[in-house]
Design an enzyme around this catalytic site. Structure first.
Site, PDB file in Angstrom:
ATOM      1  N   ASP A   1     -54.542 -36.615 -66.981  1.00  0.00           N
ATOM      2  CA  ASP A   1     -54.112 -36.003 -65.726  1.00  0.00           C
ATOM      3  C   ASP A   1     -54.846 -36.709 -64.584  1.00  0.00           C
ATOM      4  OD1 ASP A   1     -53.579 -34.412 -63.518  1.00  0.00           O
ATOM      5  OD2 ASP A   1     -53.776 -32.522 -64.605  1.00  0.00           O
ATOM      6  N   HIS A   2     -54.095 -37.460 -63.768  1.00  0.00           N
ATOM      7  CA  HIS A   2     -54.723 -38.286 -62.734  1.00  0.00           C
ATOM      8  C   HIS A   2     -55.246 -37.466 -61.553  1.00  0.00           C
ATOM      9  CE1 HIS A   2     -56.021 -42.074 -61.539  1.00  0.00           C
ATOM     10  NE2 HIS A   2     -54.906 -42.662 -61.152  1.00  0.00           N
ATOM     11  N   ARG A   3     -54.964 -36.170 -61.536  1.00  0.00           N
ATOM     12  CA  ARG A   3     -55.540 -35.332 -60.487  1.00  0.00           C
ATOM     13  C   ARG A   3     -57.043 -35.162 -60.676  1.00  0.00           C
ATOM     14  NH1 ARG A   3     -51.868 -30.063 -61.110  1.00  0.00           N
ATOM     15  NH2 ARG A   3     -52.445 -30.555 -63.261  1.00  0.00           N
TER      16      ARG A   3
ATOM     17  N   VAL B   1     -58.786 -36.904 -63.509  1.00  0.00           N
ATOM     18  CA  VAL B   1     -59.350 -38.035 -64.243  1.00  0.00           C
ATOM     19  C   VAL B   1     -58.876 -39.314 -63.558  1.00  0.00           C
ATOM     20  CG1 VAL B   1     -59.497 -39.236 -66.452  1.00  0.00           C
ATOM     21  CG2 VAL B   1     -59.293 -36.731 -66.403  1.00  0.00           C
TER      22      VAL B   1
END
Length: 479
Positions: A449-451, A453
């Protein structure tokens, strides 16, 4: 006298309702009944198996007695809170009233239209109507049912001027008569009950009627150009998902685990911004260690395979990079850092993909982790995974390599921050110590999850897992 009899019966019979078997589930499908009317049951005895949106679950009865009535047949989807079984808790105290799964209505004096009855206060809904009174349920009489039934059975062709194939009834403002499970089936198949020809008693639409409506039939030849009247049989009932000879399509209702998977994956894919990174790694030393551990007496009685060491490698990588083990709290706009690892293992079962998890996997020794993995897989294959076992996961591993593929771009399990896909381990040419040699090689893929990580953190975790699998001695030096 009537009131006294009703009170006595109410005290004598107890009803068991469909419970919420885990985390706010609203419905479950009855897969199998283990008892039948007349069977004696004891407190805690399993009476049926149901499938929820997460797993198959066995339901125990909470009291003793003799089964009086099963309210729903196998294959029916039942809402939580509906009565599914009635038990006579005082057998031998007198003749029990007949089951009321489908009470016969009082004969209507004329084909008039009556509204469907409201649920009387203090009465519990049964399959049709409410309560257990024999004459309390009124149904709408329908005109022309005898003629339609005769046509369906191939009778009356010579005397009736109507076409051999009955046309679907015109849309009406009246609500078609059907039991709740039949309404649910029609909804799943996308069938409008107002267009279904009922064949049940008193104009009730049956499951077979819905299946027949969902089965394409040939367009009849207009009456004016037809040959002499020929009896036409009604199409045979077709179970949902059954393959019909010559059919070009098969429709399968989406329900249970499959429905939950679809909803979860759509929610995850369009909520969390996914990033996937890949690395190809030489796992020859890991495969040698697996072979050695199989002969180790400390690992006796547990299954040792590459997945065990991959799971351990991921746990060590999480310990070194704890930021990966987190969740995004949208309502509170917070990142929730987890100080424990509930390691999910994606398992393919006949009912679909499920992801049970090993609680507090970070605290387990290698033999304990092996035992937990073995139990998790066996339980999943038997279809006995509980909803609790699938709740609270933090990070997941999906081993797509067992299907012979190199890797994939996995979608996050909802509420988790990362998922590791493991590809097939294959013998490939590889540069080792300056020379090309055959080595055991696999490809890993980490979605996150790029939010919460970023690329650096995700890359470090994946690189650490790869480094451990390339040189498993790091399980000792890095742990």
């Amino acid at each position: 006298m009537t009131t006294m009899t009703d009170t006595s019966n109410a005290a004598r019979f107890r009803e068991f309702k469909m419970p919420d078997v885990g985390e706010g589930l609203t419905e479950a499908e009855i897969l199998k009944w283990y008892v039948q009317p007349g069977d004696t049951v004891a407190d805690g005895q399993v009476v049926c198996e149901v499938e929820t949106a997460k797993a198959a679950v066995e339901l125990p009865i909470p009291f003793d007695g003799v089964v009086h009535e099963l309210r729903f047949p196998e294959g029916t989807t039942v809402d939580v809170g509906q009565v599914i079984i009635a038990v006579d808790v005082a057998p031998g105290s007198g003749d029990a009233p007949a089951p009321v799964a489908d009470p016969a209505p009082a004969p209507a004096p004329a084909p008039s239209v009556e509204p469907e009855p409201e649920a009387p206060k203090g009465r519990q809904p049964v399959l049709v109507g409410y309560g257990v009174s024999e004459s309390s349920t009124k149904r709408r009489a329908r005109k022309g049912m005898a003629a339609i039934q005769a046509e369906l059975n191939g009778h009356g062709a010579a005397s009736a001027p109507a076409p051999a194939v009955p046309a679907a009834p015109a849309a009406s403002k009246e609500r078609p008569l059907a039991k709740p499970p039949v309404r649910k089936l029609a909804k799943d198949l996308g069938i409008d009950l107002a267009t279904v020809v009922p064949t049940g008693k008193d104009g009730i639409i049956t499951r077979e009627d819905v299946h027949a409506a969902a089965t394409p039939v040939a367009t009849p030849v207009p009456a004016q150009v037809q040959a002499p009247a020929v009896a036409v049989e009604a199409p045979a009932p077709v179970e949902a998902g059954a393959v019909v000879a010559g059919a070009r399509e098969t429709r399968i209702p989406v329900k249970g685990v499959r429905k939950a998977i679809a909803q979860a994956m759509v929610g995850s894919a369009f909520t969390a911004p996914h990033v996937t990174e890949f690395v190809t790694v030489d796992v020859t030393r890991t495969m040698k260690l697996v072979a050695e551990l199989k002969e180790d007496k400390d690992m006796a009685g547990v299954r040792v395979n590459p997945l065990l060491l991959i799971a351990k490698a991921l746990l060590v990588a999480i310990k070194r990079n704890p930021g990966i083990n987190a969740a995004w709290d949208e309502p509170n706009q917070e990142i929730v850092q987890k100080h424990y690892v509930n390691l999910g293992i994606a398992a393919a079962t006949p009912r679909g993909l499920i992801v049970p998890n090993i609680k507090d996997a970070h605290d387990l020794t290698l033999p304990q982790l092996a035992a937990a993995l073995g139990e998790l897989v066996a339980t999943a294959r038997d279809g006995k995974t509980s909803p609790a076992a699938m709740a609270g996961g933090t990070v997941t591993i999906t081993n797509v390599g067992v299907f012979g593929v190199d890797t994939g771009t996995p979608i996050l399990n909802p509420g988790e921050s990362a998922i590791l896909a493991v590809g097939a381990i294959k013998l490939q040419p590889w540069v080792h110590k300056g020379k090309v040699k055959p080595r055991q090689v696999t490809t890993l893929a980490l979605s996150f999850d790029h939010r919460l990580v970023d690329g650096e953190l995700g890359s470090k975790v994946l690189a650490d897992v790869a480094a451990i699998l390339e040189n498993p001695k790091r399980l000792i030096t890095w742990a």
